[in-house]
Design a protein around this motif. Sequence first.
Motif, PDB file in Angstrom:
ATOM      1  N   VAL A 181       0.871  -1.164   0.000  1.00  0.00           N
ATOM      2  CA  VAL A 181       0.000   0.000   0.000  1.00  0.00           C
ATOM      3  C   VAL A 181       0.910   1.217   0.000  1.00  0.00           C
ATOM      4  O   VAL A 181       1.610   1.473   0.980  1.00  0.00           O
ATOM      5  CB  VAL A 181      -0.932   0.033   1.235  1.00  0.00           C
ATOM      6  N   GLY A 182       0.911   1.942  -1.120  1.00  0.00           N
ATOM      7  CA  GLY A 182       1.834   3.072  -1.248  1.00  0.00           C
ATOM      8  C   GLY A 182       3.261   2.559  -1.249  1.00  0.00           C
ATOM      9  O   GLY A 182       3.633   1.733  -2.086  1.00  0.00           O
ATOM     10  N   ASN A 183       4.053   3.028  -0.313  1.00  0.00           N
ATOM     11  CA  ASN A 183       5.439   2.582  -0.194  1.00  0.00           C
ATOM     12  C   ASN A 183       5.633   1.560   0.919  1.00  0.00           C
ATOM     13  O   ASN A 183       6.750   1.152   1.190  1.00  0.00           O
ATOM     14  CB  ASN A 183       6.364   3.781   0.056  1.00  0.00           C
ATOM     15  N   GLN A 184       4.564   1.178   1.573  1.00  0.00           N
ATOM     16  CA  GLN A 184       4.658   0.235   2.683  1.00  0.00           C
ATOM     17  C   GLN A 184       4.272  -1.165   2.241  1.00  0.00           C
ATOM     18  O   GLN A 184       3.341  -1.352   1.466  1.00  0.00           O
ATOM     19  CB  GLN A 184       3.733   0.642   3.823  1.00  0.00           C
ATOM     20  N   TYR A 185       4.992  -2.137   2.766  1.00  0.00           N
ATOM     21  CA  TYR A 185       4.654  -3.541   2.553  1.00  0.00           C
ATOM     22  C   TYR A 185       4.016  -4.064   3.830  1.00  0.00           C
ATOM     23  O   TYR A 185       4.588  -3.937   4.909  1.00  0.00           O
ATOM     24  CB  TYR A 185       5.898  -4.354   2.207  1.00  0.00           C
ATOM     25  N   LEU A 186       2.820  -4.627   3.687  1.00  0.00           N
ATOM     26  CA  LEU A 186       2.070  -5.113   4.828  1.00  0.00           C
ATOM     27  C   LEU A 186       1.822  -6.604   4.677  1.00  0.00           C
ATOM     28  O   LEU A 186       1.974  -7.175   3.595  1.00  0.00           O
ATOM     29  CB  LEU A 186       0.730  -4.376   4.929  1.00  0.00           C
ATOM     30  N   VAL A 187       1.439  -7.239   5.781  1.00  0.00           N
ATOM     31  CA  VAL A 187       1.168  -8.670   5.767  1.00  0.00           C
ATOM     32  C   VAL A 187      -0.065  -8.954   6.615  1.00  0.00           C
ATOM     33  O   VAL A 187      -0.342  -8.252   7.584  1.00  0.00           O
ATOM     34  CB  VAL A 187       2.403  -9.474   6.273  1.00  0.00           C
TER      35      VAL A 187
ATOM     36  N   LEU B 275      -6.363   6.915 -13.497  1.00  0.00           N
ATOM     37  CA  LEU B 275      -7.730   6.484 -13.281  1.00  0.00           C
ATOM     38  C   LEU B 275      -7.747   5.162 -12.514  1.00  0.00           C
ATOM     39  O   LEU B 275      -7.097   4.198 -12.904  1.00  0.00           O
ATOM     40  CB  LEU B 275      -8.451   6.301 -14.614  1.00  0.00           C
ATOM     41  N   GLY B 276      -8.448   5.123 -11.415  1.00  0.00           N
ATOM     42  CA  GLY B 276      -8.559   3.908 -10.632  1.00  0.00           C
ATOM     43  C   GLY B 276      -7.470   3.737  -9.596  1.00  0.00           C
ATOM     44  O   GLY B 276      -7.486   2.790  -8.829  1.00  0.00           O
ATOM     45  N   ARG B 277      -6.521   4.630  -9.559  1.00  0.00           N
ATOM     46  CA  ARG B 277      -5.453   4.554  -8.557  1.00  0.00           C
ATOM     47  C   ARG B 277      -5.725   5.552  -7.456  1.00  0.00           C
ATOM     48  O   ARG B 277      -6.214   6.658  -7.705  1.00  0.00           O
ATOM     49  CB  ARG B 277      -4.087   4.846  -9.193  1.00  0.00           C
ATOM     50  N   PRO B 278      -5.385   5.200  -6.216  1.00  0.00           N
ATOM     51  CA  PRO B 278      -5.612   6.151  -5.124  1.00  0.00           C
ATOM     52  C   PRO B 278      -4.707   7.372  -5.269  1.00  0.00           C
ATOM     53  O   PRO B 278      -3.559   7.259  -5.691  1.00  0.00           O
ATOM     54  CB  PRO B 278      -5.273   5.358  -3.865  1.00  0.00           C
ATOM     55  N   GLN B 279      -5.249   8.530  -4.963  1.00  0.00           N
ATOM     56  CA  GLN B 279      -4.477   9.759  -5.054  1.00  0.00           C
ATOM     57  C   GLN B 279      -3.717   9.983  -3.750  1.00  0.00           C
ATOM     58  O   GLN B 279      -4.220   9.739  -2.671  1.00  0.00           O
ATOM     59  CB  GLN B 279      -5.417  10.945  -5.305  1.00  0.00           C
TER      60      GLN B 279
END
Length: 80
Positions: free
Chosen positions: A22-28, A74-78
């Motif tokens: 999510v953005g620049n973060q990697y989550l699990v 289009l379709g990507r979070p701002q």
Amino acid sequence: MGKQVGIIPFTGRVGPLIGYRVGNQYLVRSMPAQVRQTPATRRSAQDFGKASRLGRSLRNAIHPQLTVPSDSTLGRPQRF
């Protein structure tokens, strides 16, 4: 949801874990033990898939006729 800390972050499934970005973060997160779908939710998901494919066909058919410049966001979070 936990943050991934390590040398090699991953996306996708590894055993019972699901990694995503999510953005620049990697989550699990962990996989659910069981997914229950009623016949109504399954039918709704199928209808949504059909509508999504039809929408893509319409966008691809109309795109050459448009005179506005293409917008790849289009379709990507701002991000603000």
